[in-house]
Design a protein around this motif. Structure first.
Motif, PDB file in Angstrom:
ATOM      1  N   ASP A  62      -3.300  -5.571   1.426  1.00 37.86           N
ATOM      2  CA  ASP A  62      -2.060  -5.142   1.157  1.00 37.86           C
ATOM      3  C   ASP A  62      -1.375  -4.001   0.445  1.00 37.86           C
ATOM      4  O   ASP A  62      -0.537  -3.735  -0.572  1.00 37.86           O
ATOM      5  N   TYR A  65      -0.398  -4.580  -3.561  1.00 35.48           N
ATOM      6  CA  TYR A  65       0.403  -5.627  -3.520  1.00 35.48           C
ATOM      7  C   TYR A  65      -0.864  -7.264  -3.009  1.00 35.48           C
ATOM      8  O   TYR A  65       0.140  -7.828  -3.450  1.00 35.48           O
ATOM      9  N   HIS A 105       2.428 -13.445  -6.695  1.00 36.79           N
ATOM     10  CA  HIS A 105       1.292 -14.301  -5.566  1.00 36.79           C
ATOM     11  C   HIS A 105      -0.028 -12.862  -6.632  1.00 36.79           C
ATOM     12  O   HIS A 105       0.520 -11.607  -7.240  1.00 36.79           O
ATOM     13  N   PHE A 146       3.929 -12.256   7.059  1.00 38.20           N
ATOM     14  CA  PHE A 146       2.870 -11.439   7.660  1.00 38.20           C
ATOM     15  C   PHE A 146       2.506 -12.196   8.553  1.00 38.20           C
ATOM     16  O   PHE A 146       1.715 -12.145   8.678  1.00 38.20           O
ATOM     17  N   GLN A 169      -3.264 -12.878  -0.505  1.00 33.73           N
ATOM     18  CA  GLN A 169      -2.359 -13.123  -1.306  1.00 33.73           C
ATOM     19  C   GLN A 169      -2.108 -14.638  -1.731  1.00 33.73           C
ATOM     20  O   GLN A 169      -0.321 -15.018  -0.930  1.00 33.73           O
ATOM     21  N   VAL A 202       9.012  -9.482  -5.196  1.00 34.66           N
ATOM     22  CA  VAL A 202       9.769 -10.702  -4.362  1.00 34.66           C
ATOM     23  C   VAL A 202      10.476 -11.195  -5.067  1.00 34.66           C
ATOM     24  O   VAL A 202       9.560 -12.958  -5.282  1.00 34.66           O
ATOM     25  N   TRP A 245      15.434  -9.867  -2.007  1.00 35.20           N
ATOM     26  CA  TRP A 245      16.170 -10.146   0.193  1.00 35.20           C
ATOM     27  C   TRP A 245      17.296 -10.254  -0.037  1.00 35.20           C
ATOM     28  O   TRP A 245      17.903 -10.749   0.725  1.00 35.20           O
ATOM     29  N   ASP A 318       8.681   0.124   2.109  1.00 37.40           N
ATOM     30  CA  ASP A 318       8.705  -0.975   3.183  1.00 37.40           C
ATOM     31  C   ASP A 318       9.148  -0.122   4.472  1.00 37.40           C
ATOM     32  O   ASP A 318       9.131  -1.150   5.410  1.00 37.40           O
ATOM     33  N   GLU A 376       1.106  -5.516   7.852  1.00 35.13           N
ATOM     34  CA  GLU A 376       2.384  -6.371   8.762  1.00 35.13           C
ATOM     35  C   GLU A 376       2.716  -5.412  10.039  1.00 35.13           C
ATOM     36  O   GLU A 376       2.727  -6.947  11.381  1.00 35.13           O
ATOM     37  N   ARG A 403       5.398   0.470   8.535  1.00 40.72           N
ATOM     38  CA  ARG A 403       5.766   0.811   7.375  1.00 40.72           C
ATOM     39  C   ARG A 403       5.066   1.853   7.084  1.00 40.72           C
ATOM     40  O   ARG A 403       5.613   2.612   6.091  1.00 40.72           O
ATOM     41  N   ARG A 407       4.399   5.577   4.475  1.00 50.63           N
ATOM     42  CA  ARG A 407       3.450   5.968   3.611  1.00 50.63           C
ATOM     43  C   ARG A 407       2.362   7.221   4.074  1.00 50.63           C
ATOM     44  O   ARG A 407       1.696   7.265   3.590  1.00 50.63           O
TER      45      ARG A 407
END
Ligand code: TEU
Ligand code: CA
Length: 546
Positions: A62, A65, A105, A146, A169, A202, A245, A318, A376, A403, A407
């Motif tokens: 990811d 991440y 994670h 995901f 993760q 998160v 979120w 994101d 994702e 996403r 990027r």
């Protein structure tokens, strides 16, 4: 109240996604030396801090991440020496480095997890969330962000581990005090290097109770954050921003009320969801309603009061590019990008700029799933193909919300690969780089870049922007977003036409000064005006009422 002024209340933060910012060694991947090369550019823009997306060792399931070592740098990005130099070079330019803290994670390749999965007796077993299956099935039907089950059956023990994101993760078990201590030690390792703070990935998930299917806002979340504060950054003058979120203004106050010793501020996402079908996923699209945007922003501007602090953002790594999303990336690209910048940067809170936003970078258009790198989007594609959606529909969703839009490599100039790399970039450069790039923006005194530069400069020189009270102007056309800021007897008016049509605007007031605008017009009187598409201006109002 302005009593306890903090540096981060006056700052503008710039987010760097290292993989896509600047490649320095021709392997097609951005790196730390590349960021150092571009610090003078960021200094010119005027920002005070960089939020650096993860640069730690990671197998990149990811894009960083998924961390396999918090105290080592990803080989592709450079070395710890490069990192120390980045912190130091940034400091010399009065720029602080905000590290991304991903502690909900780790990667499944982190030594803690390798130990944890080895046997039920392993001392690291309880570092992660393990459960027995129920009749040969996952413990419950909790789903991963995901897609698919959040539980993964694991040999050799035959138990399931929790992963709220990808299978690579695994979620850390925050109920275990040794986990929390290991995280605090790691944070102190970074604090000792002289960083400026943390963006917390998160963070609202760490109080999860997976057996009750509670993920966000678990009962011990704030207890953990108070403990973290006390053991790490508390009293150290650092910026801390939680990615949350599920935050409402009430919840945001729990995090950011200075009396509670948790975080400086949070990223809330209420505005971000406004073009999604309520109750469905980010992929299920509906048009943005401007009145709803006004309501959400007004609510957040007024409800935190002195018990919290806002972050302000349109973009991150994101999210799709804002000019393509809620502006106009065709003939009004420059006008609409400036309007969006003016609207956001005149609000109360700490603004965040995502790399490329300051030159109006746009979404990209792909024709085939083979062009996608993001996990994702890939998982969503597979899931929806199986459910019978058409390829064309799925690609439309990815082009609109995927996403990878954020990027694609930073567009520096009009040479091959936009000056990002001399090699094949890890993700294709947007085809429009010859028109949209930093070199062009710096050469054009009317560019989006200089609007951002001026907005940042204004914030440094006008306490009204930082401390002034927000008041929405309610009697406007639906698609005109206008508001006042009031501070110590002075009032500014911000007017933004959030549409590609002309709009009427009238206010029986006069002004003494135009602070900034995206037109050449004169704004002395404000009655019976016609706003051009995406017109935006900020004026200081005369004190004498007429
Ligand atoms: O994002 C949190 C998160 O929930 C995202 O997956 C989000 O739902 C989605 O991307 C919206 O488009 C954070 C990071 O910002 C993201 O890059 C990571 O993939 C994720 O956490 C897991 O660490
Ligand atoms: Ca490189």
């Amino acid at each position: 109240m302005t009593t306890n002024t903090q540096w981060w209340q006056e700052a503008v933060v710039y987010q760097v996604y290292p993989r896509s910012f600047q490649d320095s060694n021709g392997d097609g991947i951005g790196d730390l030396k590349g960021i150092i090369q571009r610090l003078d550019y960021l200094k010119k823009l005027g920002i005070s801090a960089i939020w650096l997306s993860p640069v730690y060792r990671s197998p990149n399931d990811d894009n960083g991440y998924d961390i396999s070592d918090y105290e080592q740098i990803m080989a592709e990005f450079g070395t710890m020496d490069d990192m120390d130099r980045l912190i130091q070079e940034a400091q010399q330019r009065e720029i602080k480095i905000i590290m991304d803290l991903v502690v909900n994670h780790t990667s499944d390749e982190h030594p803690w997890f390798i130990e944890s999965r080895a046997s039920k007796e392993n001392p690291y077993r309880d570092f992660y969330v393990w459960r027995e299956g129920a009749n040969g099935q996952a413990p419950n039907d909790l789903e991963s962000t995901f897609l698919g089950s959040a539980w993964q059956l694991d040999e050799p023990t035959g138990d399931y581990y929790l992963h709220l994101f990808s299978q690579k993760q695994p979620d850390l078990n925050w109920e275990n005090p040794s986990v929390r201590q290991a995280i605090y030690d790691m944070m102190n390792f970074w604090i000792d290097k002289g960083i400026g703070g943390f963006r917390m990935d998160v963070i609202d998930l760490v109080g999860k109770l997976p057996d009750q299917k509670i993920t966000g806002n678990g009962p011990k979340l704030h207890e953990y954050l108070q403990e973290m504060n006390a053991q790490t950054f508390g009293g150290k003058d650092l910026l801390t921003v939680g990615e949350t979120w599920g935050a409402t203004p009430e919840i945001a106050k729990l995090y950011s009320d200075p009396q509670r010793n948790e975080l400086s501020m949070v990223f809330q996402f209420e505005h971000v969801a406004l073009d999604e079908e309520p109750g469905k996923s980010k992929w299920d699209l509906r048009p943005l309603q401007i009145p709803e945007l006004k309501n959400v922003f007004s609510k957040w501007q007024t409800e935190l009061g002195n018990q919290g602090w806002n972050s302000l953002f349109w973009n991150n790594h994101d999210l799709p590019r804002i000019v393509s999303r809620w502006g106009n990336d065709g003939s009004y690209r420059v006008q609409s990008a400036k309007m969006l910048a003016i609207l956001l940067h005149m609000l109360k809170g700490t603004p965040y700029i995502y790399q490329g936003e300051e030159i109006g970078m746009t979404n990209r258009v792909i024709q085939d799933i083979s062009e996608v790198e993001d996990i994702e989007s890939k998982n969503m594609y597979a899931d929806r193909i199986e459910k019978g959606y058409s390829k064309a529909d799925i690609l439309t969703s990815i082009n609109t919300k995927g996403r990878d839009n954020a990027r694609t490599p930073m567009q520096w100039d009009n040479t091959t690969n936009a000056g990002f790399t001399t090699n094949t970039p890890w993700l294709a450069v947007n085809k429009n780089y010859q028109e949209i790039n930093v070199e062009q923006a710096l050469a054009d005194s009317n560019s989006i870049f200089y609007t951002y530069q001026k907005l940042i400069e204004l914030r440094k020189n006008h306490p009204l922007i930082i401390w002034g009270n927000f008041e929405l102007v309610t009697d406007t056309a639906e698609e005109v977003f206008a508001y006042y800021r009031h501070y110590q007897g002075e009032s500014w008016l911000i007017v933004c036409n959030f549409s590609d049509q002309t709009q009427p605007f009238s206010l029986n007031k006069t002004t003494t000064e135009t602070i900034i605008a995206n037109t050449e017009k004169e704004y002395h009187q404000l009655s019976d005006r016609t706003l051009a598409p995406y017109e935006a201006f900020v004026v200081k109002l005369s004190n004498i009422s007429e």
